[in-house]
Design a protein around this motif. Structure first.
Motif, short mmCIF file in Angstrom:
data_model
loop_
_atom_site.label_atom_id
_atom_site.label_comp_id
_atom_site.label_asym_id
_atom_site.label_seq_id
_atom_site.Cartn_x
_atom_site.Cartn_y
_atom_site.Cartn_z
N ALA A 1 59.74 48.29 59.38
CA ALA A 1 58.68 49.30 59.29
C ALA A 1 59.28 50.70 59.19
O ALA A 1 58.81 51.55 58.42
CB ALA A 1 57.75 49.20 60.49
N ILE A 2 60.34 50.95 59.95
CA ILE A 2 61.00 52.25 59.89
C ILE A 2 61.63 52.46 58.51
O ILE A 2 61.55 53.55 57.92
CB ILE A 2 62.06 52.36 61.00
CG1 ILE A 2 61.39 52.32 62.37
CG2 ILE A 2 62.88 53.64 60.85
CD1 ILE A 2 62.36 52.30 63.52
N VAL A 3 62.23 51.41 57.96
CA VAL A 3 62.84 51.51 56.63
C VAL A 3 61.79 51.82 55.57
O VAL A 3 62.00 52.65 54.68
CB VAL A 3 63.59 50.20 56.30
CG1 VAL A 3 64.04 50.20 54.84
CG2 VAL A 3 64.79 50.02 57.22
N LEU A 4 60.63 51.18 55.64
CA LEU A 4 59.56 51.43 54.68
C LEU A 4 59.06 52.87 54.78
O LEU A 4 58.75 53.50 53.76
CB LEU A 4 58.41 50.45 54.91
CG LEU A 4 58.68 48.99 54.54
CD1 LEU A 4 57.47 48.13 54.90
CD2 LEU A 4 59.00 48.87 53.06
N ILE A 5 58.99 53.40 55.99
CA ILE A 5 58.57 54.80 56.16
C ILE A 5 59.60 55.74 55.54
O ILE A 5 59.25 56.72 54.87
CB ILE A 5 58.35 55.11 57.65
CG1 ILE A 5 57.14 54.33 58.18
CG2 ILE A 5 58.15 56.60 57.87
CD1 ILE A 5 56.93 54.46 59.67
N LEU A 6 60.89 55.45 55.74
CA LEU A 6 61.94 56.28 55.16
C LEU A 6 61.92 56.26 53.64
O LEU A 6 62.36 57.21 53.00
CB LEU A 6 63.31 55.81 55.67
CG LEU A 6 63.61 56.04 57.15
CD1 LEU A 6 64.95 55.44 57.52
CD2 LEU A 6 63.56 57.53 57.49
N LEU A 7 61.41 55.18 53.04
CA LEU A 7 61.30 55.11 51.59
C LEU A 7 59.98 55.70 51.09
O LEU A 7 59.92 56.29 50.02
CB LEU A 7 61.42 53.66 51.12
CG LEU A 7 62.79 52.99 51.27
CD1 LEU A 7 62.70 51.53 50.87
CD2 LEU A 7 63.82 53.70 50.42
N ALA A 8 58.92 55.54 51.88
CA ALA A 8 57.60 55.96 51.41
C ALA A 8 57.42 57.47 51.43
O ALA A 8 56.83 58.04 50.51
CB ALA A 8 56.51 55.30 52.26
N LEU A 9 57.93 58.14 52.46
CA LEU A 9 57.70 59.59 52.59
C LEU A 9 58.29 60.38 51.42
O LEU A 9 57.57 61.17 50.79
CB LEU A 9 58.24 60.08 53.93
CG LEU A 9 57.47 59.61 55.16
CD1 LEU A 9 58.10 60.14 56.44
CD2 LEU A 9 56.01 60.03 55.08
#
Length: 227
Positions: free
Chosen positions: A69-77
């Protein structure tokens, strides 16, 4: 201009393309870290003997649930930030209208009274020495550098796509619809692109050439062409 066997992007000529390249590198580093971690864990499981610790480990399950979930946030922002930057059009200095045909482009400088032309690919027999085959045109799009440019894209017959990779621009040309985007060229030069939507038999033969020039040169060119 891309080189033979080139594995990376072309040099960026607009702020949007610089952001896209930085995001691409960021995403690759995240993918490299994930692959390295998975390879390490697979190697560890193959080398070590199985124990009861791997059967019931709530801490590990919590980690491998939160970490993705943290990795997806780092890519989405950063991805969302770039998407909003690409859609933002704020007081352009010049508006260019590109109309796709089978198989050539028409351009209209809407801020000028009589400044429009058709752009056809130059045949190989008429190609000047040192120019690129299948990429050079008889009339280039000349734009002032370091000026916000708005481009309105549409089509006259079938689907086309106005694409210049070094500017980070790819906009579909749809009959009966106006799509728009904007960009700023940060340096003088000649930038090449092609139609990126399969539009018929000669889809590969409708190139795009954008020439970024200083403002004084653009003013002289526009006055000569419209006179």
């Amino acid at each position: 201009m891309a080189n033979q066997s080139q594995l990376v992007f072309q040099d960026a000529s607009s702020p949007i393309m610089e952001e896209l390249i930085e995001f691409h590198d960021h995403a690759l580093m995240v993918a490299l870290m994930i692959c390295s971690l998975v390879l390490y864990l697979l190697t560890l499981m193959l080398m070590e003997k199985l124990s009861s610790n791997t059967v019931d480990a709530q801490e590990i399950e919590l980690i491998w649930t939160i970490l993705p979930a943290i990795v997806l946030i780092l890519l989405a922002l950063p991805s969302l930030q770039i998407l909003y930057m690409m859609d933002e059009i704020d007081e352009p200095d010049l508006t260019l209208k590109a109309i796709g045909h089978q198989w050539y482009w028409s351009y209209e400088y809407t801020d000028f009274k009589d400044l429009s032309f058709d752009s056809y690919m130059l045949p190989t027999t008429e190609l000047p020495l040192g120019h690129f085959r299948l990429l050079e045109v008889d009339h280039r799009v000349v734009l002032p550098m370091e000026s916000p440019i708005r481009i309105i894209v549409t089509a006259d017959d079938v689907l086309h796509s106005w694409t210049v990779p070094t500017l980070g621009v790819k906009t579909d040309a749809i009959p009966g619809r106006l799509n728009q985007t904007s960009f700023i060229t940060t340096r003088p030069g000649v930038f090449y692109g092609q139609c990126s939507e399969i539009c018929g038999a000669n889809h590969s033969f409708m190139p795009i050439v954008v020439e970024s020039t200083p403002l004084a040169y653009f003013e002289n060119w526009s006055s000569l062409l419209s006179s």
